[in-house]
Scaffold this motif. Structure first.
Motif, short mmCIF file in Angstrom:
data_model
loop_
_atom_site.label_atom_id
_atom_site.label_comp_id
_atom_site.label_asym_id
_atom_site.label_seq_id
_atom_site.Cartn_x
_atom_site.Cartn_y
_atom_site.Cartn_z
N GLY A 1 0.77 -1.17 -0.14
CA GLY A 1 -0.05 0.05 -0.04
C GLY A 1 0.83 1.29 0.09
O GLY A 1 2.09 1.25 0.11
N TRP A 2 0.20 2.54 -0.12
CA TRP A 2 1.09 3.60 -0.47
C TRP A 2 1.67 3.99 0.75
O TRP A 2 2.11 5.10 0.67
CB TRP A 2 -0.08 4.77 -1.30
CG TRP A 2 -1.24 4.87 -0.56
CD1 TRP A 2 -1.71 5.81 0.37
CD2 TRP A 2 -2.73 4.26 -0.88
NE1 TRP A 2 -3.07 5.78 0.88
CE2 TRP A 2 -3.68 4.88 0.04
CE3 TRP A 2 -2.93 3.31 -2.06
CZ2 TRP A 2 -4.89 4.58 -0.36
CZ3 TRP A 2 -4.05 2.90 -2.27
CH2 TRP A 2 -5.21 3.53 -1.42
N ALA A 3 1.13 3.85 2.07
CA ALA A 3 1.61 4.20 3.09
C ALA A 3 3.08 3.80 3.54
O ALA A 3 4.18 4.20 3.94
CB ALA A 3 0.92 3.87 4.52
N LYS A 4 3.31 2.47 2.75
CA LYS A 4 4.62 1.76 3.01
C LYS A 4 5.69 1.72 1.83
O LYS A 4 6.63 1.38 2.02
CB LYS A 4 4.39 0.59 3.50
CG LYS A 4 3.78 0.38 4.80
CD LYS A 4 3.47 -0.88 5.41
CE LYS A 4 2.65 -1.18 6.80
NZ LYS A 4 2.28 -2.65 7.06
N ASP A 5 4.94 1.84 0.70
CA ASP A 5 5.73 1.48 -0.60
C ASP A 5 5.31 2.47 -1.49
O ASP A 5 4.17 2.99 -1.74
CB ASP A 5 5.46 0.14 -1.19
CG ASP A 5 6.11 -0.10 -2.34
OD1 ASP A 5 7.36 -0.10 -2.26
OD2 ASP A 5 5.60 -0.34 -3.52
N ALA A 6 6.51 3.29 -2.26
CA ALA A 6 6.11 4.10 -3.17
C ALA A 6 7.36 3.94 -4.42
O ALA A 6 8.58 4.20 -4.23
CB ALA A 6 6.07 5.68 -2.77
N LYS A 7 6.96 3.64 -5.70
CA LYS A 7 8.07 3.12 -6.64
C LYS A 7 7.99 4.57 -7.49
O LYS A 7 7.10 5.09 -7.66
CB LYS A 7 7.50 1.76 -7.33
CG LYS A 7 7.62 1.06 -6.65
CD LYS A 7 7.16 -0.42 -7.20
CE LYS A 7 7.00 -1.71 -6.41
NZ LYS A 7 8.24 -1.75 -5.55
N PRO A 8 9.42 4.84 -7.86
CA PRO A 8 9.67 5.60 -9.17
C PRO A 8 8.84 5.66 -10.40
O PRO A 8 8.72 4.53 -10.54
CB PRO A 8 11.13 5.71 -8.94
CG PRO A 8 11.49 4.48 -8.78
CD PRO A 8 10.79 4.03 -7.62
N ALA A 9 8.88 6.45 -10.99
CA ALA A 9 8.12 6.29 -12.29
C ALA A 9 9.41 5.75 -13.08
O ALA A 9 10.36 6.05 -13.25
CB ALA A 9 7.89 7.66 -13.11
N PRO A 10 8.82 4.70 -13.91
CA PRO A 10 9.85 3.92 -14.74
C PRO A 10 10.39 5.26 -15.86
O PRO A 10 9.82 5.89 -16.50
CB PRO A 10 9.22 2.91 -15.51
CG PRO A 10 7.92 2.80 -14.91
CD PRO A 10 7.56 4.09 -14.21
N GLY A 11 11.64 4.73 -16.24
CA GLY A 11 12.52 5.57 -17.23
C GLY A 11 12.30 4.84 -18.80
O GLY A 11 11.33 3.79 -19.04
N PRO A 12 13.11 5.43 -19.60
CA PRO A 12 12.98 4.86 -21.09
C PRO A 12 13.30 3.40 -21.03
O PRO A 12 14.25 3.00 -20.39
CB PRO A 12 13.89 5.79 -21.60
CG PRO A 12 14.02 6.89 -20.96
CD PRO A 12 13.82 6.59 -19.64
N SER A 13 12.75 2.69 -21.97
CA SER A 13 12.95 1.09 -22.11
C SER A 13 14.22 0.98 -22.93
O SER A 13 14.38 1.79 -24.11
CB SER A 13 11.78 0.53 -22.75
OG SER A 13 12.23 -0.75 -23.17
N ARG A 14 15.24 0.24 -22.50
CA ARG A 14 16.31 -0.05 -23.36
C ARG A 14 15.94 -1.13 -24.58
O ARG A 14 16.61 -0.56 -25.66
CB ARG A 14 17.40 -0.86 -22.62
CG ARG A 14 18.12 0.13 -21.50
CD ARG A 14 19.13 -0.78 -20.59
NE ARG A 14 19.77 -0.15 -19.68
CZ ARG A 14 20.74 -0.50 -18.92
NH1 ARG A 14 21.28 -1.77 -18.97
NH2 ARG A 14 21.50 0.24 -17.96
N ASP A 15 15.18 -1.86 -24.46
CA ASP A 15 14.57 -2.67 -25.64
C ASP A 15 13.77 -2.04 -26.50
O ASP A 15 13.84 -2.18 -27.91
CB ASP A 15 13.92 -3.97 -25.04
CG ASP A 15 14.98 -4.84 -24.30
OD1 ASP A 15 16.20 -4.67 -24.42
OD2 ASP A 15 14.44 -5.61 -23.11
N PHE A 16 12.96 -1.12 -26.35
CA PHE A 16 11.92 -0.34 -26.95
C PHE A 16 12.25 1.13 -26.79
O PHE A 16 11.27 1.84 -26.18
CB PHE A 16 10.56 -0.73 -26.68
CG PHE A 16 10.37 -2.12 -26.84
CD1 PHE A 16 9.99 -2.65 -28.00
CD2 PHE A 16 10.57 -3.05 -25.74
CE1 PHE A 16 9.57 -4.06 -28.00
CE2 PHE A 16 10.23 -4.39 -25.91
CZ PHE A 16 9.95 -4.82 -27.05
N PRO A 17 13.39 1.50 -27.01
CA PRO A 17 13.88 3.22 -26.90
C PRO A 17 12.80 4.10 -27.45
O PRO A 17 12.23 3.83 -28.65
CB PRO A 17 15.02 3.07 -27.59
CG PRO A 17 15.03 2.24 -28.40
CD PRO A 17 14.58 1.04 -27.94
#
Length: 553
Positions: A355-371
């Motif tokens: 849940g959002w009280a314990k975990d917060a992931k960053p926004a993904p960056g550009p894909s290496r395989d599908f730039p």
């Protein structure tokens, strides 16, 4: 025939055309009012999510009131309450604060005078803070609206809590509150009364044509708005099932797609290539990939050639929960609406288990395989950081959009009569769209039980050319389980049909295709996938005509 008789006949024709134009004007005005109320309430949700307390309060009438836990408050007291208590003395949200306030499931009815309205809404809220707590909450608004100086505003906002569920708990708690309903079945299927005001003696052909030209364009914009909303919602249904060819079909040839910090993909071919980074085409056995399109607000340009839409996207995929905002652009080419620019701003990505009280992931960056073809147009961080996502539209109360002005072109009586008949047909289609959404939403409220919240959203509505029946696809996101016991999520799709009878619009057929169910504690990563290969669809791809796996006839 004598000249006198010819003149009399022409005057009778003009009188008939004027009466029909009066009815058309009433229909257009009332259909626009229903849509304006929907945009108003959806804007309330968008402003609340980002802490825009001044815009939020400006949606209320000068004498408007809101009923909150703090009590009955007037417009300025509402502004002060949210600015100080929720915003902590500033616009926007503190770092680590989450406040989505998502509007769903409208049933909107217009008063007999055309200057008042009532609306019932579901709200799904995600509350809490990073390092603090996380809670799902939901309830119902039963609101009243008025038109002041030609602008629709909230006059009475009344929220009734329905349920809440904290992360780590087994399920939901029912608030046990009796919630009033402002409509019955007949009223839900008849949103407007279309009372016609008398305009006096017959006008000249030139005067009638001047009135009709503006009305005809407004009718077109109402139906354009419905088509763009359908397109946005169909996109979500295709992404659910990873139907990448169908998704790519929705874009114009020179379109762009920008997903957060992953960069910009330019051109339809590049967009199709980019979609493969999310897995091969087609949903795998046991996979959940729902991308709900919620709280959609569409604005069509006066010339009817372009449009913009803002909405909330709620993602239930794999073991993760995601939430963000879409700001998309559309273009009409050869009479067909297509996506010109898709821009998704992620706001939250978290593991469901935490849940959002314990975990917060960053926004993904550009894909290496599908730039991507280009870097992202905006660089920002997502939750627990705060970023103010730009709006394509001004506040609907303080800066309302004016109807387009069309220069008249004088026609013969016969030509005006022909074009008036076409406009009459199209306004019936616009009115049918809102009646169909009302009925689907009202059914959802009626299906609520002591242990179920039957949330209906993401309508795709196609009205028959004669305006007498309509087909509607809506999403079910059901919250179930006994209060305080084991809770559950259940997802599915309704494919319904509505029909116009003498007493108003009614539901004719209903078919529910359940797609998955999961316990509240464990989430959709451990969902039970019901054995449905593909929920049938009543429509083909709106751009290319590509058929779905199962097409309903």
């Amino acid at each position: 025939m004598s000249l006198a008789l010819g003149i009399t006949g022409a005057n009778a024709q003009l009188a008939d055309l004027q009466q029909r134009t009066d009815r058309l004007e009433a229909g257009v005005r009332n259909a626009e009012s229903i849509r304006a109320v929907k945009r108003l309430q959806n804007a309330y949700g968008h402003y609340a999510e980002l802490g825009l307390w001044n815009d939020f309060a400006d949606l209320f009438a000068e004498d408007g009131v809101g009923y909150y836990p703090a009590g009955k408050l007037g417009k300025e007291a509402i502004r002060k309450l949210f600015f100080q208590d929720v915003g902590r003395g500033k616009l926007g949200l503190d770092e680590g604060r989450l406040y989505p306030h998502i509007m769903l499931q409208p049933v909107v009815t217009l008063g007999p005078d055309g200057k008042s309205a009532k609306g019932r809404w579901r709200v799904l809220a995600m509350l809490g803070s990073f390092g603090g707590n996380a809670t799902w909450a939901g309830g119902v608004y039963e609101n009243e609206y008025i038109q002041e100086n030609g602008v629709w505003k909230i006059s009475d906002l009344h929220y009734y809590s329905k349920f809440s569920g904290a992360y780590g708990a087994d399920g939901w708690k029912d608030a046990g509150v009796a919630i009033p309903i402002h409509y019955d079945a007949a009223r839900a299927g008849t949103p407007t009364s279309d009372i016609v005001s008398q305009t006096g003696p017959a006008s000249s052909l030139a005067a009638l044509d001047a009135r009709f030209a503006g009305l005809a364009q407004r009718v077109e914009r109402l139906n354009d708005e419905a088509e763009v909303t359908n397109l946005q919602h169909i996109y979500g249904y295709y992404v659910d099932r990873k139907l990448w060819d169908q998704v790519a079909d929705l874009f114009a040839g020179d379109a762009t797609m920008e997903l957060g910090q992953q960069g910009v993909y330019a051109g339809k071919d590049s967009i199709r290539r980019a979609l493969d980074q999310f897995g091969p085409q087609g949903l795998r056995e046991g996979e959940v990939n729902d991308h709900l399109q919620l709280q959609t607000i569409v604005h069509v340009a006066p010339d009817g050639r372009t449009a913009k839409a803002r909405g909330v996207e709620l993602i239930m995929s794999g073991a993760q929960l995601g939430q963000g905002i879409v700001e998309n652009e559309f273009i009409k080419q050869d009479g067909v609406w297509k996506i010109k620019s898709l821009h998704y701003y992620p706001r939250l990505i978290t593991d469901y288990d935490k849940g959002w009280a314990k975990d917060a992931k960053p926004a993904p960056g550009p894909s290496r395989d599908f730039p991507p073809d280009r870097p992202p147009t905006e660089v920002y961080e997502i939750y627990p950081k705060f970023y103010m996502i730009p709006f394509h539209f001004p506040n609907p109360v303080t800066a309302p959009q004016s109807p387009p002005v069309v220069l008249p072109a004088i026609r013969t009586i016969a030509e005006l009569e022909e074009r008036l008949a076409e406009a009459e047909r199209k306004i019936e289609m616009a009115k049918a769209y809102d009646a169909a959404e009302n009925l689907a939403s009202a059914y959802g409220y009626g299906a609520d039980g002591a242990s179920d919240v039957h949330q209906i959203t993401q309508p795709v509505i196609h009205v028959a050319a004669d305006g007498r029946n309509a087909k509607i696809r809506v999403r079910l996101l059901q919250i179930g389980g006994p209060s305080g016991g084991n809770g559950a999520w259940t997802a599915g799709v309704y494919e319904n049909e509505t029909v116009k009878e003498d007493t108003g619009w009614k539901l004719k057929t209903m078919n529910l295709y359940r797609t998955w169910t999961a316990s509240y504690r464990e989430g959709w990563a451990r969902a039970t996938i019901l054995k449905i290969n593909e929920a049938p669809s009543h429509y083909k791809n709106p751009v290319t005509g590509r058929a779905p796996a199962v097409l309903l006839q």
